[in-house]
Design a protein around this motif. Sequence first.
Motif, PDB file in Angstrom:
ATOM      1  N   PRO A 696       0.840  -1.199   0.000  1.00 29.39           N
ATOM      2  CA  PRO A 696       0.000   0.000   0.000  1.00 29.39           C
ATOM      3  C   PRO A 696       0.872   1.245   0.000  1.00 29.39           C
ATOM      4  CG  PRO A 696       0.110  -0.950   2.200  1.00 29.39           C
ATOM      5  CD  PRO A 696       0.795  -1.909   1.273  1.00 29.39           C
ATOM      6  N   PRO A 697       0.355   2.332  -0.497  1.00 28.40           N
ATOM      7  CA  PRO A 697       1.140   3.572  -0.497  1.00 28.40           C
ATOM      8  C   PRO A 697       1.423   4.020   0.939  1.00 28.40           C
ATOM      9  CG  PRO A 697      -1.154   4.027  -1.062  1.00 28.40           C
ATOM     10  CD  PRO A 697      -0.982   2.529  -1.064  1.00 28.40           C
ATOM     11  N   ALA A 698       2.575   4.619   1.123  1.00 28.63           N
ATOM     12  CA  ALA A 698       2.944   5.102   2.456  1.00 28.63           C
ATOM     13  C   ALA A 698       1.949   6.165   2.904  1.00 28.63           C
ATOM     14  CB  ALA A 698       4.358   5.686   2.427  1.00 28.63           C
ATOM     15  N   PRO A 699       1.510   6.095   4.167  1.00 30.15           N
ATOM     16  CA  PRO A 699       0.534   7.082   4.635  1.00 30.15           C
ATOM     17  C   PRO A 699       1.145   8.472   4.682  1.00 30.15           C
ATOM     18  CG  PRO A 699       1.370   5.778   6.473  1.00 30.15           C
ATOM     19  CD  PRO A 699       1.905   5.149   5.222  1.00 30.15           C
ATOM     20  N   ILE A 700       0.301   9.455   4.500  1.00 26.92           N
ATOM     21  CA  ILE A 700       0.751  10.838   4.617  1.00 26.92           C
ATOM     22  C   ILE A 700       1.101  11.102   6.066  1.00 26.92           C
ATOM     23  CG2 ILE A 700       0.083  13.257   4.298  1.00 26.92           C
ATOM     24  CD1 ILE A 700      -1.923  12.308   2.205  1.00 26.92           C
ATOM     25  N   GLN A 701       2.266  11.689   6.294  1.00 30.52           N
ATOM     26  CA  GLN A 701       2.742  11.912   7.651  1.00 30.52           C
ATOM     27  C   GLN A 701       2.338  13.294   8.160  1.00 30.52           C
ATOM     28  OE1 GLN A 701       4.667   9.553   9.595  1.00 30.52           O
ATOM     29  NE2 GLN A 701       3.764   8.273   7.990  1.00 30.52           N
ATOM     30  N   ALA A 702       2.140  13.359   9.451  1.00 32.56           N
ATOM     31  CA  ALA A 702       1.898  14.652  10.087  1.00 32.56           C
ATOM     32  C   ALA A 702       3.239  15.320  10.358  1.00 32.56           C
ATOM     33  CB  ALA A 702       1.129  14.467  11.397  1.00 32.56           C
ATOM     34  N   PRO A 703       3.396  16.597  10.050  1.00 30.46           N
ATOM     35  CA  PRO A 703       4.661  17.272  10.323  1.00 30.46           C
ATOM     36  C   PRO A 703       4.855  17.478  11.818  1.00 30.46           C
ATOM     37  CG  PRO A 703       3.033  18.863   9.609  1.00 30.46           C
ATOM     38  CD  PRO A 703       2.396  17.515   9.488  1.00 30.46           C
ATOM     39  N   THR A 704       6.086  17.810  12.202  1.00 26.79           N
ATOM     40  CA  THR A 704       6.360  18.065  13.621  1.00 26.79           C
ATOM     41  C   THR A 704       5.615  19.302  14.091  1.00 26.79           C
ATOM     42  OG1 THR A 704       8.559  17.138  13.267  1.00 26.79           O
ATOM     43  CG2 THR A 704       8.192  18.319  15.336  1.00 26.79           C
ATOM     44  N   PHE A 705       5.565  20.342  13.237  1.00 26.52           N
ATOM     45  CA  PHE A 705       4.857  21.586  13.573  1.00 26.52           C
ATOM     46  C   PHE A 705       4.090  22.087  12.356  1.00 26.52           C
ATOM     47  CE2 PHE A 705       8.937  21.684  15.900  1.00 26.52           C
ATOM     48  CZ  PHE A 705       8.462  21.607  17.201  1.00 26.52           C
ATOM     49  N   ILE A 706       2.968  22.719  12.622  1.00 28.57           N
ATOM     50  CA  ILE A 706       2.243  23.467  11.601  1.00 28.57           C
ATOM     51  C   ILE A 706       2.143  24.902  12.101  1.00 28.57           C
ATOM     52  CG2 ILE A 706       0.077  23.754  10.347  1.00 28.57           C
ATOM     53  CD1 ILE A 706      -0.405  20.758  10.679  1.00 28.57           C
ATOM     54  N   LEU A 707       2.738  25.836  11.346  1.00 27.32           N
ATOM     55  CA  LEU A 707       2.810  27.221  11.794  1.00 27.32           C
ATOM     56  C   LEU A 707       1.977  28.126  10.896  1.00 27.32           C
ATOM     57  CD1 LEU A 707       6.653  27.561  12.504  1.00 27.32           C
ATOM     58  CD2 LEU A 707       4.850  26.803  14.044  1.00 27.32           C
ATOM     59  N   PRO A 708       0.937  28.749  11.448  1.00 27.82           N
ATOM     60  CA  PRO A 708       0.233  29.785  10.690  1.00 27.82           C
ATOM     61  C   PRO A 708       1.037  31.082  10.750  1.00 27.82           C
ATOM     62  CG  PRO A 708      -0.807  29.480  12.829  1.00 27.82           C
ATOM     63  CD  PRO A 708       0.325  28.494  12.754  1.00 27.82           C
ATOM     64  N   LEU A 709       1.335  31.653   9.597  1.00 32.14           N
ATOM     65  CA  LEU A 709       2.147  32.865   9.550  1.00 32.14           C
ATOM     66  C   LEU A 709       1.260  34.069   9.276  1.00 32.14           C
ATOM     67  CD1 LEU A 709       5.232  31.553   7.541  1.00 32.14           C
ATOM     68  CD2 LEU A 709       4.875  31.635  10.009  1.00 32.14           C
ATOM     69  N   PRO A 710       1.091  34.965  10.217  1.00 33.54           N
ATOM     70  CA  PRO A 710       0.197  36.122  10.027  1.00 33.54           C
ATOM     71  C   PRO A 710       0.771  37.090   8.998  1.00 33.54           C
ATOM     72  CG  PRO A 710       1.476  36.360  12.054  1.00 33.54           C
ATOM     73  CD  PRO A 710       1.757  34.995  11.532  1.00 33.54           C
ATOM     74  N   GLY A 711      -0.127  37.699   8.252  1.00 36.74           N
ATOM     75  CA  GLY A 711       0.279  38.740   7.319  1.00 36.74           C
ATOM     76  C   GLY A 711       0.960  38.223   6.077  1.00 36.74           C
ATOM     77  N   GLN A 712       0.961  36.913   5.839  1.00 32.50           N
ATOM     78  CA  GLN A 712       1.627  36.349   4.676  1.00 32.50           C
ATOM     79  C   GLN A 712       0.592  35.913   3.642  1.00 32.50           C
ATOM     80  OE1 GLN A 712       4.870  36.333   4.355  1.00 32.50           O
ATOM     81  NE2 GLN A 712       5.341  37.074   6.412  1.00 32.50           N
ATOM     82  N   SER A 713       0.992  35.984   2.384  1.00 31.65           N
ATOM     83  CA  SER A 713       0.096  35.552   1.323  1.00 31.65           C
ATOM     84  C   SER A 713       0.184  34.057   1.090  1.00 31.65           C
ATOM     85  CB  SER A 713       0.439  36.292   0.021  1.00 31.65           C
ATOM     86  OG  SER A 713       1.789  36.019  -0.341  1.00 31.65           O
ATOM     87  N   VAL A 714       1.186  33.416   1.718  1.00 27.26           N
ATOM     88  CA  VAL A 714       1.353  31.972   1.530  1.00 27.26           C
ATOM     89  C   VAL A 714       0.511  31.216   2.540  1.00 27.26           C
ATOM     90  CG1 VAL A 714       3.672  32.216   0.604  1.00 27.26           C
ATOM     91  CG2 VAL A 714       3.349  31.966   3.063  1.00 27.26           C
ATOM     92  N   ASP A 715       0.416  29.905   2.337  1.00 27.68           N
ATOM     93  CA  ASP A 715      -0.344  29.066   3.256  1.00 27.68           C
ATOM     94  C   ASP A 715       0.472  28.770   4.507  1.00 27.68           C
ATOM     95  OD1 ASP A 715      -2.573  28.842   1.531  1.00 27.68           O
ATOM     96  OD2 ASP A 715      -1.419  27.393   0.324  1.00 27.68           O
ATOM     97  N   GLN A 716      -0.035  27.821   5.294  1.00 28.83           N
ATOM     98  CA  GLN A 716       0.650  27.474   6.537  1.00 28.83           C
ATOM     99  C   GLN A 716       2.004  26.819   6.242  1.00 28.83           C
ATOM    100  OE1 GLN A 716      -2.226  26.274   9.861  1.00 28.83           O
ATOM    101  NE2 GLN A 716      -3.235  25.493   8.034  1.00 28.83           N
ATOM    102  N   LEU A 717       2.887  26.937   7.215  1.00 32.96           N
ATOM    103  CA  LEU A 717       4.231  26.406   7.106  1.00 32.96           C
ATOM    104  C   LEU A 717       4.323  25.107   7.895  1.00 32.96           C
ATOM    105  CD1 LEU A 717       7.106  27.120   6.017  1.00 32.96           C
ATOM    106  CD2 LEU A 717       7.553  28.121   8.261  1.00 32.96           C
ATOM    107  N   CYS A 718       4.745  24.021   7.241  1.00 32.94           N
ATOM    108  CA  CYS A 718       4.942  22.740   7.907  1.00 32.94           C
ATOM    109  C   CYS A 718       6.436  22.569   8.173  1.00 32.94           C
ATOM    110  CB  CYS A 718       4.432  21.591   7.042  1.00 32.94           C
ATOM    111  SG  CYS A 718       2.631  21.613   6.824  1.00 32.94           S
ATOM    112  N   VAL A 719       6.775  22.276   9.440  1.00 35.40           N
ATOM    113  CA  VAL A 719       8.171  22.215   9.852  1.00 35.40           C
ATOM    114  C   VAL A 719       8.476  20.825  10.403  1.00 35.40           C
ATOM    115  CG1 VAL A 719       9.931  23.217  11.344  1.00 35.40           C
ATOM    116  CG2 VAL A 719       8.114  24.677  10.424  1.00 35.40           C
ATOM    117  N   ASP A 720       9.555  20.226   9.916  1.00 36.03           N
ATOM    118  CA  ASP A 720      10.042  18.951  10.448  1.00 36.03           C
ATOM    119  C   ASP A 720      11.462  19.136  10.956  1.00 36.03           C
ATOM    120  OD1 ASP A 720       8.011  16.787  10.066  1.00 36.03           O
ATOM    121  OD2 ASP A 720       8.105  17.506   7.997  1.00 36.03           O
ATOM    122  N   ILE A 721      11.807  18.374  11.999  1.00 37.47           N
ATOM    123  CA  ILE A 721      13.144  18.445  12.588  1.00 37.47           C
ATOM    124  C   ILE A 721      13.986  17.282  12.057  1.00 37.47           C
ATOM    125  CG2 ILE A 721      14.461  18.320  14.724  1.00 37.47           C
ATOM    126  CD1 ILE A 721      12.162  19.629  16.159  1.00 37.47           C
TER     127      ILE A 721
END
Length: 902
Positions: A696-721
Amino acid sequence: MKPPGPARACGIALVLLSLLAVLQTTRAQKGLLPVCPHGHHQQGGQQSRFHAGGHLPDGAAQESLHHQLLHDHRRCDVPREHQAEGCSPAAVQCGRGQGGERWPSQCPYPTWSGGAGLMPSSPRATGRKMEQFQVSVSVAPAAKVTFELVYEELLMRRLGVYELLLKVQPQQLVKHLQMDIHIFEPQGISFLETESTFMTNELADALTVSQNQTKAHIRFKPTLSQQQKPAGQQDTVVDGDFIIRYDVNRTLSGGSIQIENGYFVHYFAPEGLSTIPKNVIFVIDTSGSMMGKKIQQTREALIKILEDLRPEDHFNLISFSSEASQWKPLLVPASTQNVEEAKKYANSIQARGGTNINNAMLMAVQLLDTATREEQLPLGSVSLLLLLTDGDPTVGETNPKKIQKNVKEAIGGQYSLFCLGFGFDVSYAFLEKLALDNGGLARRIYEDSDSALQLQDFYQEVANPLLTTVSFEYPGNAVEEVTQDNFPLFFKGSEMVVAGKLRAQSPDVLSATVSGQLPTENITFQMESQVAKQEEEFQKPKYIFHGFMERLWAYLTIHQLLERMVSTSDAEKQALETQALGLSLNYSFVTPLTSMVVTKPEGQEQSQVAEKPVENGRTVFRHRAMGHKRPRLPGGVALHDGGHDVPNRKSGRSGPLIPFYEKLMSERNPDVGLLSGIVGDYLDETMEETSPTAPPPAPIQAPTFILPLPGQSVDQLCVDIKSTPGPLLLLLSDPDQGLEVTGEYKMEKAQFSWIEVTFKNPQLQVHVSPEHVVVTRDRRSSQYKWKETLFMVMPGLKMTMDKAGLLLFSSPDRVTIGLLSWDGPGQGLRLLLRDTDRFSSHVGGLLGRFYQGVAWGPPDATDDSKRTLWTRGFEFNATRKLKLDYQEGTPGTELSCWSIEL
């Protein structure tokens, strides 16, 4: 000598808890919810920390609408440290029958008219802090009976707060459900917070808290729709604990004297005193019965306690089983090096052997004697002995009375001994006398997942001595029959309470002198109280039950007489018992010397007697580990391998079968013929089920952090360590918001072992691990399980946790912080951030840097799913990826975000 009883008669916190509810006995029609048609009212009031609570058990009014006799059962949980008309230091007071008739003081429960018969059960312990009173009643046709249970409680100040615990358990939907708590504190209320184990965001709208300088009113009044569980379930969500914590304004003074109806109460807890250096010896039981979780939790608690020692303190450790051994030959200063060495020693202690309490205690006293004689200890310091044991003595001197005598003679009134009984195999009466004989107190440590926290909290109660040899003096022509007025020690966060009678011709002004000793000097506090002014002040609030100070005086007197009976000689015990019994009967308090007697209606059998549970009695609850049955194969054969269950193909369970099968064959078990067919069939079936297929295909992983960046035109930032400078990480720091978030990240597991959130105002620290949540508030720690409902409102901060396990910290002017124990793909602890536009310009940390000076480069010319991000001199390559959004809990939803690696 005896330590101060940190008590407070609920500053006038009237908490008359009257739980009123009426049960309709007609059957609910299909599709309709059974609803209590009348009401359930819980009302309470506290005056000067003396709490009067009125309960109608489970809700309370019972109405028979059928033309037949109705049999009903009610129960009510009340605090173990309560009292009432007909009760003692933990007492239950009853109200009146439906017609208002009273019953004899020794028979505090009514006999109702209308054919109603009442039968109580003895109160029994239902937890660490509660006792349950049960009553059954027969209600005549077309009759109505109201249940009412009123109790009184003296709130004890511990670690700087008074805590009122209420059980709210209507057990059904109630049309008119209401709880009112009134607090009146003439000294002024410094802070007030509430906590609930059943409150939801929907129910929060039904909770109102109003407060001024001296008064507070807490009301909980949910509607039927707010009480109801979702999806049309017939149960109510209102089921659990409601806790109120508060304190009063304090200064460096002689405290507060309050006067009402010819009696006075003096509260003493000055602020601004420096902590006196202490010399403490920890005497730790390491016998075989401590093996397993007990010794593990003891090591954990001891290490934390050692870290809290102050540099000016001196200490030593003694571990004992069949023999006693000391860590160092002398007490040593709590220097960084000594503490680190002691922590290593504490971490190495093992449980084995018997229990030689006598030798261990005499060794500890000898250490203090030597240090005192050779002047090795700081001038004016306080010496303490802390004994932790989980069983009775089995080696050396085993006679409890001789051990008590030996220890008392050795200590000779020079030091204070505090005894902690771990679990229920220890004789609590033995430890209680041992402590009271030597100026200390005993405490039960319950076997549970938070036992280490219980040990740490108790240590915090005695960790900061502020005064020694405290005495209270009043003019002899003004007062009489004063309760205990001399105390050996006063600790930070506690309170001393003295009560007495005013003489008939007492002066218009009552004066008091409180004296004590600091390390190098004596200190004296003078104060006065206007009798007429005080009397008038306590007549104003309508919710105050008048005469409470007289009952508080009686409560303190009885409580202290019972304590003196524990440590006095047999010759004096009878006189103390006679005095305590007389007061108990006069004020209708149920104590170990008295009972509640319920008189049945005429023509029925004998009266019913309900005894007060005692700490050593059988009514004290116990935890019992429940085993689980192994799955069984046909023929009743249970398979296992090294403790691992083997599945039954009919049950559909899976498990490690092959190792067991090989072991079974190699041992030529005589039952192989029987089992081989079973195992063979299972293996054939397993092989068929696991035949090669496309992975089966590898499951989609949850990132270590999801950061909403205020005032930005981009979407949320996913951060992995992917790499860290070390395991300990500073994730967020915002000094303007008084916020810091740290964590320990294990690269080998690719997850956090813990995350800690610290607020400066209010002072709050929350430490989360994948197993549990530990909340520390002003040196007080509480442990919660994930997905356990929690709703706590503090000044300037709200903390909530829902059934999905989302722990949130929110405030109108702060960033919202969330923590989650994620059990989906990429499982582990997760951090959530909301309202990030509220970060200040001084925000920092591993994640905080993404909230200052963030700049995005244009998409890559050859691949618009890639771009560059700059912040504070760091450059990151961001890639558009599909991740699993954990922010709403499992199972999560797909999220397209810009992903970076740290």
